[in-house]
Design an enzyme around this catalytic site. Structure first.
Site, mmCIF file in Angstrom:
data_model
loop_
_atom_site.group_PDB
_atom_site.id
_atom_site.type_symbol
_atom_site.label_atom_id
_atom_site.label_comp_id
_atom_site.label_asym_id
_atom_site.label_seq_id
_atom_site.Cartn_x
_atom_site.Cartn_y
_atom_site.Cartn_z
ATOM 1 N N HIS A 98 3.345 0.373 16.776
ATOM 2 C CA HIS A 98 3.224 -0.815 17.733
ATOM 3 C C HIS A 98 4.487 -1.315 18.452
ATOM 4 C CE1 HIS A 98 -0.680 -1.290 16.414
ATOM 5 N NE2 HIS A 98 -0.389 -0.987 14.872
ATOM 6 N N VAL A 137 6.309 -8.118 6.829
ATOM 7 C CA VAL A 137 4.976 -8.185 7.356
ATOM 8 C C VAL A 137 4.464 -7.121 7.837
ATOM 9 C CG1 VAL A 137 3.716 -9.970 9.156
ATOM 10 C CG2 VAL A 137 5.483 -10.828 7.781
ATOM 11 N N GLY A 190 0.986 -1.232 -0.080
ATOM 12 C CA GLY A 190 -0.180 -0.018 -0.109
ATOM 13 C C GLY A 190 0.943 1.307 -0.008
ATOM 14 N N ASP A 197 13.183 -11.857 -1.734
ATOM 15 C CA ASP A 197 12.671 -12.268 -0.606
ATOM 16 C C ASP A 197 13.486 -11.759 0.630
ATOM 17 O OD1 ASP A 197 11.848 -13.445 1.861
ATOM 18 O OD2 ASP A 197 11.944 -15.570 1.006
ATOM 19 N N TYR A 243 4.848 -8.473 15.891
ATOM 20 C CA TYR A 243 5.236 -7.418 14.797
ATOM 21 C C TYR A 243 5.822 -6.353 15.490
ATOM 22 C CZ TYR A 243 3.780 -3.669 11.587
ATOM 23 O OH TYR A 243 3.785 -2.381 11.035
HETATM 24 P P1 NAI Z 1 1.767 -3.855 3.022
HETATM 25 O O1 NAI Z 1 1.574 -5.202 3.756
HETATM 26 O O2 NAI Z 1 0.791 -3.299 2.247
HETATM 27 O O3 NAI Z 1 3.180 -3.708 2.347
HETATM 28 C C1 NAI Z 1 4.281 -4.602 2.681
HETATM 29 C C2 NAI Z 1 5.015 -5.392 1.431
HETATM 30 O O4 NAI Z 1 5.985 -6.049 1.930
HETATM 31 C C3 NAI Z 1 3.974 -5.988 0.662
HETATM 32 O O5 NAI Z 1 3.954 -5.655 -0.590
HETATM 33 C C4 NAI Z 1 4.689 -7.546 0.984
HETATM 34 O O6 NAI Z 1 4.536 -8.391 -0.128
HETATM 35 C C5 NAI Z 1 5.998 -7.157 1.165
HETATM 36 N N1 NAI Z 1 6.884 -8.379 1.916
HETATM 37 C C6 NAI Z 1 6.330 -9.204 2.661
HETATM 38 N N2 NAI Z 1 7.215 -9.982 3.048
HETATM 39 C C7 NAI Z 1 8.180 -9.908 2.195
HETATM 40 C C8 NAI Z 1 9.485 -10.647 2.096
HETATM 41 N N3 NAI Z 1 9.679 -11.733 2.593
HETATM 42 N N4 NAI Z 1 10.242 -10.016 1.315
HETATM 43 C C9 NAI Z 1 9.932 -9.223 0.616
HETATM 44 N N5 NAI Z 1 8.874 -8.206 0.507
HETATM 45 C C10 NAI Z 1 7.980 -8.697 1.509
HETATM 46 O O7 NAI Z 1 2.057 -2.719 4.134
HETATM 47 P P2 NAI Z 1 2.023 -1.082 4.091
HETATM 48 O O8 NAI Z 1 0.767 -0.723 4.732
HETATM 49 O O9 NAI Z 1 2.201 -0.750 2.733
HETATM 50 O O10 NAI Z 1 3.243 -0.849 5.058
HETATM 51 C C11 NAI Z 1 4.457 -0.705 4.624
HETATM 52 C C12 NAI Z 1 5.471 -0.640 5.715
HETATM 53 O O11 NAI Z 1 5.073 0.302 6.572
HETATM 54 C C13 NAI Z 1 5.447 -1.929 6.611
HETATM 55 O O12 NAI Z 1 6.893 -2.226 6.942
HETATM 56 C C14 NAI Z 1 4.655 -1.668 7.768
HETATM 57 O O13 NAI Z 1 4.967 -2.456 8.671
HETATM 58 C C15 NAI Z 1 4.970 -0.145 7.972
HETATM 59 N N6 NAI Z 1 3.733 0.534 8.478
HETATM 60 C C16 NAI Z 1 2.706 0.702 7.873
HETATM 61 C C17 NAI Z 1 1.812 1.590 8.644
HETATM 62 C C18 NAI Z 1 0.451 1.752 8.017
HETATM 63 O O14 NAI Z 1 -0.613 2.600 8.409
HETATM 64 N N7 NAI Z 1 0.230 1.472 6.607
HETATM 65 C C19 NAI Z 1 1.899 1.902 9.722
HETATM 66 C C20 NAI Z 1 2.980 1.518 10.442
HETATM 67 C C21 NAI Z 1 3.949 0.690 9.989
HETATM 68 C C1 15L Z 2 0.544 -0.807 11.475
HETATM 69 O O1 15L Z 2 1.641 -0.902 11.921
HETATM 70 C C2 15L Z 2 0.087 -1.541 10.379
HETATM 71 O O2 15L Z 2 1.242 -1.739 9.283
HETATM 72 C C3 15L Z 2 -0.976 -0.833 9.668
HETATM 73 O O3 15L Z 2 -1.730 -1.985 8.791
HETATM 74 C C4 15L Z 2 -2.258 -0.200 10.404
HETATM 75 O O4 15L Z 2 -2.410 -1.436 11.382
HETATM 76 C C5 15L Z 2 -1.381 0.705 11.675
HETATM 77 O O5 15L Z 2 -0.113 -0.151 12.150
HETATM 78 C C6 15L Z 2 -2.150 1.089 12.813
HETATM 79 O O6 15L Z 2 -1.711 0.939 14.031
HETATM 80 O O7 15L Z 2 -3.183 1.786 12.515
#
Ligand code: NAI
Ligand code: 15L
Length: 269
Positions: free
Chosen positions: A117, A78, A17, A55, A140
């Site tokens: 978190h 993750v 995302g 990966d 996580y």
């Molecule tokens: P998302 O789940 O949409 O994107 C994470 C991406 O990491 C996915 O495309 C997935 O395929 C990839 N991934 C998972 N396992 C993998 C592996 N073994 N090797 C390579 N790639 C792998 O999450 P989002 O929302 O885009 O978040 C991005 C980052 O920001 C994450 O690290 C998340 O923990 C962090 N984050 C996001 C928040 C939010 O509100 N969207 C809040 C706090 C942290």
């Molecule tokens: C995160 O760390 C997650 O990646 C996201 O999906 C939301 O759950 C966010 O925190 C949140 O706390 O709202």
């Protein structure tokens, strides 16, 4: 267009995302954007993008991924709560693999997508800064806490600088009452990543990734040197959020900064 400040930035999590948003927003800062994920990504739009599937749990593959890059924007892994075994490879080993590759290939700047978190078991009645004790709310959250410790270690030992962004909730709009406090707009996220890439002498800086929300739990004064000035606020969404049925006063969503993550699991037994 001004000359980009980096030759090749690596973006992990490019199919996710936030990765899809940053794929567009990082372009002005780099001659080439190297995009990586374990999931399928859209084809490169031209010579300013290159796809490198990987990966994060594979150390040799991550070493090859990082070769030739001069900064890393690490958003892969993750992104919600799962069993320890599920989180271990992508998040704990994966972030270690990236820093080790950064050391080997001379990368000096990392932007790390940490998370609220890491402090999720603090109550919503508390105001935290970057020096407040961590209270991870999940495996996580523990993995993000380890990532922040890696960032400190790799700066102290090898001089690799990191901005750890403890992202609140970065989505197009806040989705519930908790997110009125934790929401981070995509524009403000972009500003934070830009500051992390360009601000000088950041060492390992921890910043809370939130917009200028009225009811905040987080104080970014220890990251003031970044010059982060959030432009957005969750307030315009308050009426639409409050129009929905609200959780009870003792619901984790109303009590803990990490919301529902504090009651996830156990995953075995
Ligand atoms: P998302 O789940 O949409 O994107 C994470 C991406 O990491 C996915 O495309 C997935 O395929 C990839 N991934 C998972 N396992 C993998 C592996 N073994 N090797 C390579 N790639 C792998 O999450 P989002 O929302 O885009 O978040 C991005 C980052 O920001 C994450 O690290 C998340 O923990 C962090 N984050 C996001 C928040 C939010 O509100 N969207 C809040 C706090 C942290
Ligand atoms: C995160 O760390 C997650 O990646 C996201 O999906 C939301 O759950 C966010 O925190 C949140 O706390 O709202």
């Amino acid at each position: 267009m001004p000359h980009p400040s980096f030759d090749r930035i690596l973006l992990t999590g490019a199919a996710g995302g936030l990765g899809k948003i940053l794929r567009e927003r990082l372009k002005p800062f780099t001659r080439v954007l190297r995009l990586s994920d374990i999931a399928p990504m859209e084809a490169a739009s031209g010579p300013a993008e290159e796809l490198h599937p990987c990966d994060l749990a594979d150390k040799q593959a991550v070493d090859e991924l990082v070769a030739g890059c001069d900064a890393i924007v690490h958003f892969g892994g993750v992104s919600t709560e799962h069993s320890f075994e599920t989180v271990l490879g992508p998040n704990i080993c994966g972030t270690y693999h990236l820093y080790e590759a950064a050391r080997r290939h001379g990368v000096k700047r990392v932007i790390f997508a940490s998370s609220n978190h890491v402090i999720g078991f603090h109550k919503q009645s508390e105001t935290l800064d970057a020096a407040s004790p961590r209270r991870p709310d999940s495996y996580y959250g523990l993995s993000k806490s380890f990532g922040e410790d890696l960032a400190t270690f790799y700066f102290d030992r090898y001089g690799i600088e990191t901005l750890s962004i403890r992202i609140g909730s970065s989505f197009p709009e806040p989705q519930n009452v908790r997110m009125l406090s934790t929401w981070l707009s995509y524009d403000d996220l972009t500003q934070l990543v830009e500051r992390g890439l360009h601000c000088e002498a950041i060492g390992h800086t921890v910043v809370y990734g939130a917009s200028a929300n009225a009811n905040t739990w987080w104080d970014n004064r220890l990251a003031a040197h970044l010059g982060y000035q959030p432009k957005d606020s969750s307030e315009p969404f308050r009426a639409q959020v409050m129009a929905h049925p609200q959780p009870a006063a003792d619901d984790p969503l109303r009590v803990y900064q990490g919301g529902a993550f504090v009651v996830a699991g156990p995953f075995e037994g």
